[in-house]
Write a protein that holds these residues in place. Structure first.
Motif, mmCIF file in Angstrom:
data_model
loop_
_atom_site.group_PDB
_atom_site.id
_atom_site.type_symbol
_atom_site.label_atom_id
_atom_site.label_comp_id
_atom_site.label_asym_id
_atom_site.label_seq_id
_atom_site.Cartn_x
_atom_site.Cartn_y
_atom_site.Cartn_z
ATOM 1 N N GLN A 159 14.104 23.887 -57.446
ATOM 2 C CA GLN A 159 14.732 25.150 -57.079
ATOM 3 C C GLN A 159 14.100 26.346 -57.788
ATOM 4 N N MET A 162 17.995 30.286 -60.411
ATOM 5 C CA MET A 162 19.326 30.046 -59.870
ATOM 6 C C MET A 162 20.020 31.370 -59.567
ATOM 7 N N THR A 188 16.111 14.105 -57.544
ATOM 8 C CA THR A 188 16.490 15.039 -58.605
ATOM 9 C C THR A 188 16.514 16.443 -58.034
ATOM 10 N N GLN A 189 17.391 17.263 -58.597
ATOM 11 C CA GLN A 189 17.511 18.648 -58.160
ATOM 12 C C GLN A 189 17.499 19.506 -59.410
ATOM 13 N N GLN A 190 16.421 20.183 -59.639
ATOM 14 C CA GLN A 190 16.256 20.949 -60.874
ATOM 15 C C GLN A 190 15.675 22.311 -60.572
ATOM 16 N N THR A 191 15.978 23.278 -61.431
ATOM 17 C CA THR A 191 15.336 24.577 -61.257
ATOM 18 C C THR A 191 14.078 24.646 -62.117
ATOM 19 N N GLN A 201 6.373 19.500 -64.799
ATOM 20 C CA GLN A 201 7.104 18.676 -65.773
ATOM 21 C C GLN A 201 8.249 17.911 -65.124
ATOM 22 N N SER A 205 8.495 13.958 -64.866
ATOM 23 C CA SER A 205 9.648 13.251 -65.413
ATOM 24 C C SER A 205 10.165 12.193 -64.435
ATOM 25 N N GLN B 310 10.493 20.069 -76.940
ATOM 26 C CA GLN B 310 9.924 19.502 -75.725
ATOM 27 C C GLN B 310 10.624 18.199 -75.348
ATOM 28 N N GLN B 314 12.637 17.370 -71.895
ATOM 29 C CA GLN B 314 12.307 16.207 -71.084
ATOM 30 C C GLN B 314 13.519 15.279 -70.939
ATOM 31 N N LEU B 316 16.646 16.221 -70.990
ATOM 32 C CA LEU B 316 17.594 16.835 -70.057
ATOM 33 C C LEU B 316 17.138 16.625 -68.615
ATOM 34 N N TYR B 317 15.824 16.696 -68.393
ATOM 35 C CA TYR B 317 15.312 16.405 -67.049
ATOM 36 C C TYR B 317 15.629 14.953 -66.688
ATOM 37 N N ARG B 318 15.439 14.079 -67.665
ATOM 38 C CA ARG B 318 15.619 12.661 -67.393
ATOM 39 C C ARG B 318 17.058 12.361 -67.027
ATOM 40 N N LYS B 320 18.953 14.310 -65.618
ATOM 41 C CA LYS B 320 19.264 15.063 -64.407
ATOM 42 C C LYS B 320 20.455 15.992 -64.581
ATOM 43 N N VAL B 321 20.469 16.659 -65.698
ATOM 44 C CA VAL B 321 21.483 17.672 -65.906
ATOM 45 C C VAL B 321 21.296 18.720 -64.815
ATOM 46 N N SER B 322 22.403 19.170 -64.229
ATOM 47 C CA SER B 322 22.246 20.063 -63.081
ATOM 48 C C SER B 322 21.672 21.402 -63.515
ATOM 49 N N SER B 323 20.962 22.007 -62.587
ATOM 50 C CA SER B 323 20.224 23.234 -62.889
ATOM 51 C C SER B 323 21.097 24.318 -63.507
ATOM 52 N N LEU B 326 21.899 23.387 -67.219
ATOM 53 C CA LEU B 326 20.804 23.098 -68.144
ATOM 54 C C LEU B 326 20.752 24.034 -69.355
#
Lengths: 336, 364
Positions: A159, A162, A188-191, A201, A205, B310, B314, B316-318, B320-323, B326
């Motif tokens: 994304q 936000m 996965t849904q990330q900004t 990244q 991941s 870092q 990484q 938090l990405y793993r 999958k914390v919502s955007s 985050l």
């Protein structure tokens, strides 16, 4: 001596007064308030398009102001109103805070036309707005993806910042589809906040986690590029007829070239060429015609790697001036 | 009897460990490792595979963290020196990285437009040009801070505000793309070497910094200036120059980090490249338990701090914390870490341990 100067001054004043009232060939004064052209390739193209359209040759005297700061934009708008522009063209950095200054414009009899972005103000405060329908852009992309007929859609959704209009619109259509279809899953849904390297990244991941995916839905070209870099590093094939479908937005020229080469699959347009719509509106208003619609939604396309042509890349690609002509144009922009 | 002695010894060791600056970043690192292990041991799996260019490369979470943490670790080196010497922070490093990256691409593009088929200058020339420009901007900050005695955060605010526009102006607002794969080696992989190049570059910077600190008086002088400028001057040091120098060194770090950044994707986007990295760099210094008001510093702790950040990203990405959430998650973790690593808190905790130890002795 003194008398002569007085007479001269008087003459100038009368001439000026005449010029304003009588001379129909007088330049139309417009004040353009836009976001900083450095914001993105899209914005650079947008700013350039408007500057070219509202030139003296086309009968305009344009004042411009570019900033990402809403407050600075409002100050500039006040200045333009004092300068007595005929039209105020506005792409606001933020949606709020514009009411009072637009009311000032209205009392001064200045027509306000919004472009690119809408604001939270009463509709009566502006005569027209030219906008992209971001939700429609998302819908076009999702429809295209549905048309690919995959057995299962495992999507990495990257994304933008936000809450921005582009993010909300482009996310909305996908979210809806994923909720409706059993075969559509979000891996996965990330900004990545429009940032290519953050996108890299995020995809890295997912690759590290070993999860399966076959679609990358990135909300702009930069982020799609970052995602592809991660795929390349892991040896995952992407593009037409390959393992992973890559989708981007904004139609940067370099991105359309990726489509042409078959490395990406889809790119959705976000039309920065708004001047033709604006010119049309101003011409109608100058001729005393009524506008049919207040909100004008631009036509926007979605390009498929399998059908895109070189002509499309040339016509719709943003930026990437390899030519000398483009170079000089940009220099003048930078100088201002 | 010997049992109590042992206990006291263990407590003493713990106090010593607690006192050591490196404790907090190390503990944070361990905690992150444990959390990730619980979530699944695959976290530490490193695999060898071919990339799309046909080279064998290593990949896996640990590699990713080391790879993407490189720029931050390099910046942390310079930021630690600036913090120690001037008692303030440089908030313009992200913007300065955009400038350095822009200069590098400008030199490489030469007069061949923004998407040249071949590079118009050797990479080393472009890199050196980037170094010179970044060091000049570092010197500009340094002069404002050291000679005009402006608070560092205010002085660097100038470049923070103007830097990205300057970066865009350098390339006439174009977004250059380098097509030759050689340029991408520095942010990616050199054919035949399975480890990402940024890891080597970061390691090289650390080694150079370690050698400088070991064989020159830079570290000592920096600390003395940071602890007490007046007494440093009375002892024959030149605090103004030391402060100035720390900003120039940070400028060099910025150039190296900027070089890696533009090499990663062989392009630049002025408004988002290295965005907010200054905050992470300052955070790395703080996480390392260095006093942000200057004085004594530990380079190793700052570097660890950088990789912790870092690692956290990484992780938090793993998970999958919502955007939307985050930044909030990150903020909570950061607050805990920074508070825990604050010198005053560390003092308090270790003195608490000491009093317990004394108490235990009395009872014994």
């Amino acid at each position: 001596m003194k008398k002569r100067i007085m007479g001269l001054a008087l003459g100038v004043i009368t001439a000026a007064a005449f010029g304003m009232t009588v001379n129909a060939d007088e330049l139309i004064k417009v004040g353009i308030i836009n976001n900083d052209p450095n914001e993105s390739g899209y914005r650079t193209a947008n700013v350039k398009d408007l500057e070219q359209a509202f030139s003296e040759e086309n009968g305009f005297e344009a004042q411009t102001f570019y900033s990402l700061d809403n407050g600075e934009q409002i100050d500039a708008a006040k200045k333009f109103i004092q300068d007595g522009v005929d039209y105020l063209l506005l792409s606001a950095a933020e949606t709020t805070g514009w009411d009072s200054v637009l009311q000032d414009a209205q009392t001064e009899g200045i027509d306000v036309i919004l472009f690119d972005r809408t604001i939270d103000a009463d509709e009566s405060l502006y005569v027209a707005s030219v906008v992209s329908d971001m939700a429609q852009e998302g819908q076009t992309a999702v429809d295209w993806l549905a048309g690919q007929g995959l057995d299962e859609y495992n999507i990495i959704h990257i994304q933008g910042v936000m809450g921005s209009a582009a993010q909300v619109g482009r996310t909305g259509a996908l979210d809806e589809k994923v909720a409706a279809e059993d075969t559509w899953n979000i891996v996965t849904q990330q900004t990545a906040e429009w940032n290519a390297e953050k996108a890299q990244q995020i995809v890295q991941s997912v690759i590290d986690s070993g999860e399966e995916f076959n679609v990358i839905y990135a909300e702009n070209d930069d982020m799609a590029k970052g995602a592809v870099a991660a795929l390349d590093a892991k040896g995952i094939s992407h593009g037409v007829g390959k393992d992973v479908i890559v989708m981007g937005f904004d139609c940067n020229k370099w991105a359309l070239e990726e489509l042409l080469a078959g490395n990406w699959n889809y790119d959705g347009q976000c039309n920065p060429f708004q001047s033709e719509y604006l010119l049309d509106i101003i011409n109608k208003l100058e001729a005393g015609e009524e506008l049919e619609e207040k909100t004008i939604i631009m036509d926007e396309k979605g390009f498929d790697a399998e059908t895109i042509t070189e002509e499309d890349v040339e016509t719709y690609g943003i930026g990437g001036g390899d030519t000398a002509e483009a170079e000089t144009e940009v220099e003048t922009t930078a100088a201002e | 009897m010997s049992d109590t002695k042992k206990k006291a010894g263990a407590a003493g060791l713990f106090t010593k460990l607690m006192r050591n600056q490196i404790f907090i970043p190390l503990a944070a690192l361990l905690l992150l490792v444990i959390v990730n292990l619980i979530a699944g041991p695959s976290f530490f799996k490193i695999t060898l595979g071919a990339n799309n260019a046909g080279n064998m490369i290593l990949s896996g979470y640990p590699i990713t963290i080391l790879d993407f943490g490189s720029e931050l670790a390099i910046l942390a080196l310079g930021m630690t020196l600036v913090t120690a010497a001037s008692g303030g922070q440089d908030i313009s490093v992200g913007a300065a990285m955009a400038i350095a990256g822009s200069v590098i691409l400008r030199v490489l593009c030469g007069n061949a437009g923004s998407h040249p088929e071949t590079m118009q200058a050797p990479i080393i020339v472009a890199f050196l040009a980037g170094c010179v420009v970044a060091m000049l901007f570092g010197a500009f900050n340094g002069i404002l801070v050291a000679y005009f005695k402006i608070q560092p955060m205010v002085a660097t605010l100038i470049l923070y505000t103007a830097g990205r526009s300057i970066a865009a102006w350098i390339n006439n607002n174009e977004l250059p793309i380098i097509k030759e794969p050689e340029f991408g080696y520095f942010g990616g992989f050199i054919p035949g070497i399975p480890i990402p190049t940024p890891i080597f570059i970061a390691a090289a910077c650390m080694i150079v910094m370690a050698l400088v600190l070991k064989f020159t008086t830079l570290g000592l002088y920096t600390q003395s200036v940071g602890i007490n400028e007046k007494s440093a001057r009375l002892n024959g040091l030149n605090p103004t120059f030391i402060k100035f120098l720390s900003f120039v060194i940070l400028g060099l770090c910025v150039a190296v980090a900027g070089f890696i950044k533009v090499s990663r994707l062989s392009t630049i986007n002025y408004s988002v490249i290295a965005k907010d990295i200054e905050m992470d760099a300052i955070l790395a210094v703080a996480l390392g338990g260095n006093a942000l008001s200057g004085g004594k510093f530990s380079m190793v702790a700052s570097i660890l701090g950088a990789y912790v950040i870092q690692f956290l990203t990484q992780t938090l990405y793993r998970f999958k914390v919502s955007s939307d959430a985050l930044p909030a998650y990150k903020a909570v973790v950061v607050i805990i870490l920074v508070v825990a690593s604050a010198p005053t808190v560390r003092e308090k905790v270790s003195s608490m341990w000491k009093s317990r130890k004394v108490h235990a002795k009395e009872v014994g």
